[in-house]
Design a protein around this motif. Sequence first.
Motif, mmCIF file in Angstrom:
data_model
loop_
_atom_site.group_PDB
_atom_site.id
_atom_site.type_symbol
_atom_site.label_atom_id
_atom_site.label_comp_id
_atom_site.label_asym_id
_atom_site.label_seq_id
_atom_site.Cartn_x
_atom_site.Cartn_y
_atom_site.Cartn_z
ATOM 1 N N THR A 118 30.424 -7.939 -16.135
ATOM 2 C CA THR A 118 31.402 -8.958 -15.759
ATOM 3 C C THR A 118 30.852 -9.847 -14.652
ATOM 4 O OG1 THR A 118 32.450 -7.466 -14.175
ATOM 5 C CG2 THR A 118 33.313 -7.473 -16.413
ATOM 6 N N LEU A 119 31.464 -10.994 -14.501
ATOM 7 C CA LEU A 119 31.071 -11.933 -13.457
ATOM 8 C C LEU A 119 31.509 -11.408 -12.089
ATOM 9 C CD1 LEU A 119 32.181 -15.224 -15.242
ATOM 10 C CD2 LEU A 119 29.850 -14.339 -15.041
ATOM 11 N N ALA A 120 30.733 -11.700 -11.073
ATOM 12 C CA ALA A 120 31.078 -11.260 -9.719
ATOM 13 C C ALA A 120 32.353 -11.915 -9.209
ATOM 14 C CB ALA A 120 29.917 -11.559 -8.771
ATOM 15 N N SER A 121 32.706 -13.054 -9.776
ATOM 16 C CA SER A 121 33.886 -13.785 -9.317
ATOM 17 C C SER A 121 35.175 -13.322 -9.991
ATOM 18 C CB SER A 121 33.696 -15.282 -9.586
ATOM 19 O OG SER A 121 33.482 -15.517 -10.972
ATOM 20 N N CYS A 122 35.104 -12.330 -10.866
ATOM 21 C CA CYS A 122 36.290 -11.875 -11.589
ATOM 22 C C CYS A 122 37.304 -11.244 -10.646
ATOM 23 C CB CYS A 122 35.906 -10.843 -12.645
ATOM 24 S SG CYS A 122 34.969 -11.516 -14.028
ATOM 25 N N ASN A 123 38.575 -11.496 -10.920
ATOM 26 C CA ASN A 123 39.659 -10.834 -10.210
ATOM 27 C C ASN A 123 40.192 -9.682 -11.037
ATOM 28 O OD1 ASN A 123 39.794 -12.609 -7.916
ATOM 29 N ND2 ASN A 123 40.742 -14.132 -9.249
ATOM 30 N N ASN A 124 40.780 -8.710 -10.348
ATOM 31 C CA ASN A 124 41.395 -7.584 -11.036
ATOM 32 C C ASN A 124 42.447 -8.096 -12.017
ATOM 33 O OD1 ASN A 124 41.592 -4.842 -11.469
ATOM 34 N ND2 ASN A 124 43.198 -4.550 -9.974
ATOM 35 N N GLY A 125 42.368 -7.636 -13.269
ATOM 36 C CA GLY A 125 43.337 -8.051 -14.272
ATOM 37 C C GLY A 125 42.897 -9.185 -15.166
ATOM 38 N N GLU A 126 41.806 -9.872 -14.818
ATOM 39 C CA GLU A 126 41.316 -10.923 -15.714
ATOM 40 C C GLU A 126 40.756 -10.297 -16.990
ATOM 41 O OE1 GLU A 126 39.441 -14.549 -14.289
ATOM 42 O OE2 GLU A 126 39.414 -13.643 -12.294
ATOM 43 N N ILE A 182 39.982 -6.133 -17.130
ATOM 44 C CA ILE A 182 39.021 -5.355 -16.353
ATOM 45 C C ILE A 182 39.660 -4.997 -15.012
ATOM 46 C CG2 ILE A 182 37.050 -6.509 -17.396
ATOM 47 C CD1 ILE A 182 36.821 -8.057 -14.713
ATOM 48 N N GLY A 183 39.075 -4.016 -14.343
ATOM 49 C CA GLY A 183 39.523 -3.681 -12.996
ATOM 50 C C GLY A 183 40.054 -2.265 -12.889
ATOM 51 N N VAL A 184 40.849 -2.038 -11.865
ATOM 52 C CA VAL A 184 41.378 -0.718 -11.547
ATOM 53 C C VAL A 184 42.865 -0.691 -11.881
ATOM 54 C CG1 VAL A 184 41.767 0.954 -9.708
ATOM 55 C CG2 VAL A 184 39.684 -0.434 -9.704
ATOM 56 N N SER A 237 69.892 -3.311 -2.841
ATOM 57 C CA SER A 237 68.427 -3.374 -2.819
ATOM 58 C C SER A 237 67.865 -3.346 -4.233
ATOM 59 C CB SER A 237 67.849 -2.210 -2.015
ATOM 60 O OG SER A 237 68.157 -0.968 -2.642
ATOM 61 N N ILE A 238 66.632 -3.862 -4.348
ATOM 62 C CA ILE A 238 65.878 -3.853 -5.599
ATOM 63 C C ILE A 238 64.435 -3.475 -5.272
ATOM 64 C CG2 ILE A 238 65.027 -5.231 -7.542
ATOM 65 C CD1 ILE A 238 67.377 -7.126 -7.114
ATOM 66 N N THR A 239 63.843 -2.640 -6.111
ATOM 67 C CA THR A 239 62.412 -2.367 -6.026
ATOM 68 C C THR A 239 61.785 -2.554 -7.400
ATOM 69 O OG1 THR A 239 62.706 -0.758 -4.231
ATOM 70 C CG2 THR A 239 60.620 -0.689 -5.433
ATOM 71 N N LEU A 240 60.808 -3.451 -7.496
ATOM 72 C CA LEU A 240 60.051 -3.633 -8.733
ATOM 73 C C LEU A 240 58.849 -2.697 -8.704
ATOM 74 C CD1 LEU A 240 60.016 -7.533 -9.040
ATOM 75 C CD2 LEU A 240 61.695 -5.922 -9.934
ATOM 76 N N ILE A 241 58.617 -1.990 -9.799
ATOM 77 C CA ILE A 241 57.506 -1.043 -9.906
ATOM 78 C C ILE A 241 56.533 -1.605 -10.934
ATOM 79 C CG2 ILE A 241 56.863 1.362 -10.313
ATOM 80 C CD1 ILE A 241 59.947 1.956 -9.920
ATOM 81 N N LEU A 242 55.411 -2.094 -10.462
ATOM 82 C CA LEU A 242 54.426 -2.766 -11.312
ATOM 83 C C LEU A 242 53.234 -1.839 -11.526
ATOM 84 C CD1 LEU A 242 54.381 -6.158 -9.358
ATOM 85 C CD2 LEU A 242 55.959 -5.484 -11.179
ATOM 86 N N ARG A 243 52.888 -1.583 -12.772
ATOM 87 C CA ARG A 243 51.682 -0.800 -13.069
ATOM 88 C C ARG A 243 50.789 -1.621 -13.985
ATOM 89 N NH1 ARG A 243 49.055 3.600 -12.315
ATOM 90 N NH2 ARG A 243 47.945 4.744 -13.932
ATOM 91 N N VAL A 303 57.397 -12.611 -6.373
ATOM 92 C CA VAL A 303 56.338 -11.605 -6.482
ATOM 93 C C VAL A 303 54.990 -12.286 -6.288
ATOM 94 C CG1 VAL A 303 55.189 -9.960 -8.013
ATOM 95 C CG2 VAL A 303 57.690 -10.091 -7.969
ATOM 96 N N ASN A 304 54.210 -11.792 -5.317
ATOM 97 C CA ASN A 304 52.890 -12.354 -5.015
ATOM 98 C C ASN A 304 51.766 -11.444 -5.505
ATOM 99 O OD1 ASN A 304 53.892 -14.670 -3.676
ATOM 100 N ND2 ASN A 304 54.303 -13.441 -1.856
ATOM 101 N N THR A 305 52.012 -10.766 -6.604
ATOM 102 C CA THR A 305 51.024 -9.900 -7.241
ATOM 103 C C THR A 305 50.700 -10.480 -8.608
ATOM 104 O OG1 THR A 305 51.815 -7.923 -6.104
ATOM 105 C CG2 THR A 305 50.563 -7.584 -8.117
ATOM 106 N N ARG A 306 49.416 -10.577 -8.912
ATOM 107 C CA ARG A 306 49.029 -11.135 -10.204
ATOM 108 C C ARG A 306 48.143 -10.154 -10.949
ATOM 109 N NH1 ARG A 306 46.277 -16.568 -9.579
ATOM 110 N NH2 ARG A 306 46.645 -16.444 -11.825
ATOM 111 N N GLY A 307 47.954 -10.411 -12.239
ATOM 112 C CA GLY A 307 47.118 -9.551 -13.064
ATOM 113 C C GLY A 307 47.750 -9.334 -14.417
ATOM 114 N N THR A 308 47.560 -8.134 -14.975
ATOM 115 C CA THR A 308 48.073 -7.797 -16.295
ATOM 116 C C THR A 308 48.892 -6.518 -16.206
ATOM 117 O OG1 THR A 308 46.127 -8.792 -17.351
ATOM 118 C CG2 THR A 308 47.447 -7.293 -18.686
#
Length: 222
Positions: A33-41, A68-70, A188-194, A97-102
């Motif tokens: 993979t490219l070094a510039s890849c982000n988690n989830g690309e 790709i990623g963890v 309250s609300i909690t989002l659980i993202l996996r 939500v300020n979390t991105r990916g897949t």
Amino acid sequence: VTGCGASALGDVAIPTLAPRATLRIATPITVATLASCNNGEKVDLTLLGDYASFAMRLGLAAEAKFPIGVLTTIEVAFPNLGLHTPDLATVQQLLEVNTRGTLVDFGIHLRIAHTYIGDLVLTLVHPNGTQIVLRNGEGGANELIDQTYGLGGSPVDGLGALSGTDPLGQWKLMIQDDAGGDEGTLDSITLILRGYLSQVHSLNLGDLLPRLEGDESIPEFR
């Protein structure tokens, strides 16, 4: 290889394959993979080859996309909301939500105090517009919803539609009270993202610029 992939190395050889047969290929393919890849690309991988018989030779191609990623789980909490849920009305709570990916899996925990929870219809709206009904009039005269739906809790039809989506953006929880005589409060609300996820951090330019004592102007850089 395209997308977040840099290169792929490996040969796939199938000596014989009967008509309508299926074969699982165990030959490894190494993808860099490219070094510039982000988690989830995603990496787009195309396999090219040909099929030969006594009478003809046909070109073949197969495509695969994978993130790709963890694989990680992130909880995004929205405590102390205090949103009033009045009689015979629909209110909504926005969730940034300020979390991105897949996403691979998803859950949501809700705490709602209400004098008759059987009045409530709860609908979650993904940033892409997908709507999932979490609850529709269940619970009768009970006065508290303190429950997880989806990942880690009660299964919900429709949450599977969020698999493969990007969680980044503005979610909504819509609360509809469809009967008179009772009201409540969303606590309250909690989002659980996996999934294959990474945090998006925003910077305030003013925090990066040097402050000049006694001068509120922004310094000029050349």
